[in-house]
Design a protein around this motif. Structure first.
Motif: not given
Ligand SMILES: Cc1ncc(COP(=O)(O)O)c(C=O)c1O
Length: 419
Positions: A74-77, A258-272, A290-297
């Motif tokens: 959900e979040v990645r989308r 959202t919130l710096p103290g309770a946010g989500l970080a992300m990484f992206a790149g090639s499949k490798e 994942k609860i925080n991820q669901l909260r964000h979603a």
């Protein structure tokens, strides 16, 4: 050109205004590149999400439990467009992209990348590895390098990105250069936006190191200050087209969404690269929060939700930038050697003062009750060779304080140049 130094009357007036400002005994702070309390209020609803019985995510994922190393789909989308990567090429981690960048550097030092023949900490060169650092830049990027003994090579940052003639020459001839810090949109602290031509050259350039990586820190991807939502070229696609698909490590976070103290970080790149990252994370954690991820979603819903939220941030933040620019314009226009950026997004304004004067201005501002980021912080090893750049962070204080602080900074500049 105004030349305060040549007019004793003008100097007397500046000194008088500065002294009057100082006598007010204010305590102001323009160092903090963080959201104000009002901005955090925009996301307070997160604190009551997800509901007590809402813990199942797509794919029958029980968010209460271990697992799900790559993060909720959900979040990645939601962030696929913002990251410029397909959802299956994104990893969602806990708060702080800085932590993720730090760990990525350490993983490469310890293990090498998926294109390395040896860990970066054993490059076979006497002086170890080096990173290119566009300057002025983000002090915490430089701290990561300093902490881990990575040499930093400065390259000039312009309005449209790093000076590519310099970058291309360096990376082509020096195999010890393994990485480069890039804040491609609304750069910290200048607000520079990498042009399509610069991004294309970064993707295409020949590097002596086969495992060279762009640390593409898109921290301000959606942090617009004007109605123009500036877009940049897609580094992942361009690199793939040039046969350098593994070159970019892409980072971002919801810290200032959202919130710096309770946010989500992300990484992206090639499949490798994603496979490599997941392999590095596996021994480190049995799964992110994942609860925080669901909260964000639940809170953001989709990319349009992010856009709507960022519009609200803009309403709070843009007037503070306008105020600083208005005060600087009124006080400092035409002063020889003094200039400042007019960013279309991000969290900072970069103020340039005449050579050798930045430290003096910061000291004068401090005396007058205004805390500024130490001069030099915008450069590797905290040394601005020209002692010219001062980072101004207007987001955190309330608007009346921003106005007063800008006034005090302008008076400090005037006093410094007039003595
Ligand atoms: C360019 C840049 N990258 C990263 C960060 C920190 O991001 P995070 O809160 O995700 O660690 C900042 C914060 O000021 C920043 O300016």
């Amino acid at each position: 050109m105004t030349d305060v130094a040549q007019s004793p009357t003008a100097l007397g007036q500046v000194q008088e205004s500065y002294d009057a400002f100082k006598a007010r005994g204010l305590k102001l702070n323009l160092t903090r590149g963080k959201p104000s309390a009002s901005q955090c209020d925009l996301s307070t609803a997160l604190l009551s999400l997800p509901g007590a019985n809402d813990f199942m995510a797509e794919g029958a994922t029980d968010c209460r439990n271990y697992g799900g190393a790559q993060g909720l789909i959900e979040v990645r989308r939601i962030f696929s467009g913002i990251m410029g990567a397909p959802a299956d090429q994104i990893v969602v981690a806990n708060n702080s992209s800085l932590a993720l960048m730090h760990d990525t550097v350490v993983f490469a030092l310890m293990k090498g990348t998926c294109d390395s023949t040896a860990p970066w900490s054993q490059p076979g060169q006497q002086d170890g590895i080096a990173f290119l650092c566009p300057v002025p830049g983000y002090d915490r990027h430089f701290s990561i390098c300093q902490e881990h003994g990575i040499r930093m090579i400065q390259v000039p940052l312009r309005d449209d990105g790093p000076d590519m003639d310099v970058v291309e020459k360096l990376v082509a001839q020096d195999a010890s250069i393994k990485g480069m810090w890039c804040v491609p949109k609304y750069s910290n602290p200048t607000g520079s936006v990498y042009s399509d031509a610069v991004v294309a050259r970064l993707a295409a350039m020949k590097t002596a190191a086969p495992d060279f990586r762009l640390f593409w820190d898109n921290a301000y991807a959606v942090h617009h200050l004007t109605s123009e939502r500036v877009e940049i070229a897609n580094i992942l696609e361009l690199c793939a087209k040039e046969g350098h698909g593994n070159r970019p490590f892409i980072f971002a976070s919801t810290s200032k969404i959202t919130l710096p103290g309770a946010g989500l970080a992300m990484f992206a790149g090639s499949k490798e690269n994603v496979k490599w990252m997941l392999a590095r994370l596996a021994p480190r954690t049995i799964g992110p929060d994942k609860i925080n991820q669901l909260r964000h979603a639940r809170f953001l819903k989709d990319e349009a939700g992010v856009t709507a939220l960022m519009d609200k941030h803009r309403e709070l933040v843009a007037p503070k930038f306008e105020k600083v620019l208005e005060v600087f314009g009124a006080r400092l226009s035409g002063i020889s050697g003094v200039s400042w950026t007019r960013p279309k997004g991000g969290y900072f304004i970069s103020l340039e003062v005449p050579k050798g004067m930045a430290r003096r201005v910061v000291a004068l501002a401090k005396e007058a009750g205004i805390e500024l980021t130490p001069a030099g912080a915008t450069h590797p090893y905290e040394k601005d060779p020209e002692d010219r750049t001062i980072r101004i962070a207007p987001t955190f204080p309330e608007l009346p304080d921003v106005a007063q602080a800008a006034e005090g900074v302008a008076l400090s500049v005037l006093l410094a140049v007039s003595r």
